[in-house]
Motif scaffolding. Structure first.
Motif, mmCIF file in Angstrom:
data_model
loop_
_atom_site.group_PDB
_atom_site.id
_atom_site.type_symbol
_atom_site.label_atom_id
_atom_site.label_comp_id
_atom_site.label_asym_id
_atom_site.label_seq_id
_atom_site.Cartn_x
_atom_site.Cartn_y
_atom_site.Cartn_z
ATOM 1 N N ALA A 24 1.037 -0.835 0.419
ATOM 2 C CA ALA A 24 -0.012 0.063 0.561
ATOM 3 C C ALA A 24 1.047 1.380 -0.086
ATOM 4 O O ALA A 24 1.292 1.936 0.975
ATOM 5 C CB ALA A 24 -0.930 -0.299 1.657
ATOM 6 N N GLY A 26 1.438 5.103 -1.960
ATOM 7 C CA GLY A 26 0.125 5.927 -2.940
ATOM 8 C C GLY A 26 1.002 6.365 -4.288
ATOM 9 O O GLY A 26 0.216 6.567 -5.012
ATOM 10 N N GLU A 27 1.673 6.692 -3.780
ATOM 11 C CA GLU A 27 3.024 7.547 -5.200
ATOM 12 C C GLU A 27 3.280 6.444 -6.298
ATOM 13 O O GLU A 27 3.928 5.252 -5.787
ATOM 14 C CB GLU A 27 3.860 7.895 -4.869
ATOM 15 N N ALA A 49 -4.026 1.872 -3.316
ATOM 16 C CA ALA A 49 -3.325 3.723 -3.581
ATOM 17 C C ALA A 49 -3.755 4.400 -1.850
ATOM 18 O O ALA A 49 -3.202 4.933 -2.083
ATOM 19 C CB ALA A 49 -3.345 3.698 -4.227
ATOM 20 N N THR A 50 -4.636 4.072 -1.499
ATOM 21 C CA THR A 50 -5.452 4.479 -0.646
ATOM 22 C C THR A 50 -6.153 3.487 0.976
ATOM 23 O O THR A 50 -6.074 2.682 0.732
ATOM 24 C CB THR A 50 -6.512 5.498 -0.808
ATOM 25 N N GLU A 53 -8.881 1.339 0.181
ATOM 26 C CA GLU A 53 -8.754 -0.052 -0.374
ATOM 27 C C GLU A 53 -7.857 -0.609 -0.497
ATOM 28 O O GLU A 53 -8.104 -1.682 -0.348
ATOM 29 C CB GLU A 53 -7.768 0.734 -2.142
ATOM 30 N N ASP A 69 3.009 2.222 3.174
ATOM 31 C CA ASP A 69 3.218 4.222 3.486
ATOM 32 C C ASP A 69 2.501 4.014 4.909
ATOM 33 O O ASP A 69 1.350 4.849 4.591
ATOM 34 C CB ASP A 69 3.537 4.325 2.639
ATOM 35 N N GLU A 71 2.661 7.304 4.652
ATOM 36 C CA GLU A 71 1.587 8.513 4.919
ATOM 37 C C GLU A 71 0.591 8.751 3.314
ATOM 38 O O GLU A 71 0.336 9.255 2.111
ATOM 39 C CB GLU A 71 2.993 9.223 3.615
ATOM 40 N N LEU A 72 0.524 7.283 3.297
ATOM 41 C CA LEU A 72 -1.153 7.031 2.422
ATOM 42 C C LEU A 72 -2.648 7.841 2.391
ATOM 43 O O LEU A 72 -2.437 8.253 3.663
ATOM 44 C CB LEU A 72 -1.078 5.494 2.772
ATOM 45 N N PRO A 73 -2.392 7.960 1.539
ATOM 46 C CA PRO A 73 -3.694 8.706 1.786
ATOM 47 C C PRO A 73 -5.391 7.768 2.342
ATOM 48 O O PRO A 73 -5.179 6.859 2.288
ATOM 49 C CB PRO A 73 -4.423 9.186 0.090
ATOM 50 N N GLN A 74 -5.424 8.549 2.867
ATOM 51 C CA GLN A 74 -7.376 7.613 3.537
ATOM 52 C C GLN A 74 -6.896 7.134 3.949
ATOM 53 O O GLN A 74 -7.403 6.467 4.633
ATOM 54 C CB GLN A 74 -7.738 6.961 2.505
#
Length: 241
Positions: A24, A26-27, A49-50, A53, A69, A71-74
């Motif tokens: 997981a 995001g980038e 990616a989030t 997900e 990560d 810093e993963l979104p959401q």
């Protein structure tokens, strides 16, 4: 996210045995690099990616481990969707050094670990191996390496579709080799695990020989001798034994 290490380096450090990992990140570019190198290391990879997900993937499939990560979104979706996930795989966090004070209180003993960014692929592979070994290395009480499966709940072993007819001593030997995959174990180490004491003469050679005939009968050799040192289980570089 910057990483150190190359694909050629990863080939020489391969440790996976086909375990399912969720990556997981995001980038997109970094997710692709990490996924590719882990696949080359012998793992089966799905990506997210989030945080949403991640929850969806965990709800539809069982994974041996999640690499995520920080810093993963959401990320808040992980807590919100917790009730949808019926299993809790180990987690390897990728985090910046200056965020450690926030993450350390959340790390569960034996079930989570972290790697600071920028990181080396070799370090990621090593921490994954430690987490999988602590978890037992497999799904539902089973240990896995390539097409070799040992199930502690039924005390049975399989190579592909073939059930292995093992004695208790052979089962204990195979289990010790699987838990320590790619690590050379001395005759004394193995003997004390299998029998509780050290047995000389050729007792160990005979036991390993019997197990090797059963495990490697129809497939690529997985049990190897390191002359003068001991025995190990894994895929030999170049296919040698």
């Amino acid at each position: 996210m910057s990483t150190y290490g190359s694909i050629s380096e990863t080939r020489s450090l391969a440790r996976g045995g086909g375990q399912h990992l969720l990556v997981a990140v995001g980038e997109p570019d970094n997710a692709e690099v990490l996924s590719t190198t882990l696949e080359l290391a012998g793992y089966r990879i799905r990506t997210a990616a989030t945080g949403a997900e991640v929850v969806a993937r965990l709800a539809e499939q069982r994974f041996e481990l999640v690499v995520i990560d920080a810093e993963l979104p959401q990320m808040d979706a992980l807590a919100q969707g917790r009730r949808l996930v019926t299993h809790r795989p180990p987690v390897l966090l990728l985090t910046a050094w200056d965020a450690l004070d926030k993450l350390l209180p959340e790390l569960g003993a034996g079930e989570r670990d972290y790697v600071t960014k920028p990181f080396r692929i070799a370090e990621v592979l090593a921490r994954i191996q430690v987490l999988l070994r602590a978890r037992g290395g497999g799904r539902d009480g089973a240990l896995h390496y390539a097409d070799l499966v040992l199930d502690d709940t039924t005390c049975q072993a399989r190579r592909g579709r073939r059930t292995l007819d093992l004695t208790p001593a052979e089962y204990r030997l195979l289990r010790h080799l699987l838990v320590n995959a790619h690590k050379v174990l001395s005759k004394e180490q193995i003997s004390r695990y299998v029998w509780g004491d050290f047995r000389g003469d050729n007792a160990m050679e005979q036991l390993v020989s019997r197990l090797r005939r059963k495990v490697d009968q129809e497939g690529a050799a997985l049990i190897h001798t390191r002359r003068g040192f001991g025995y190990w289980l894994g895929r030999a570089a170049g296919g040698g034994g």
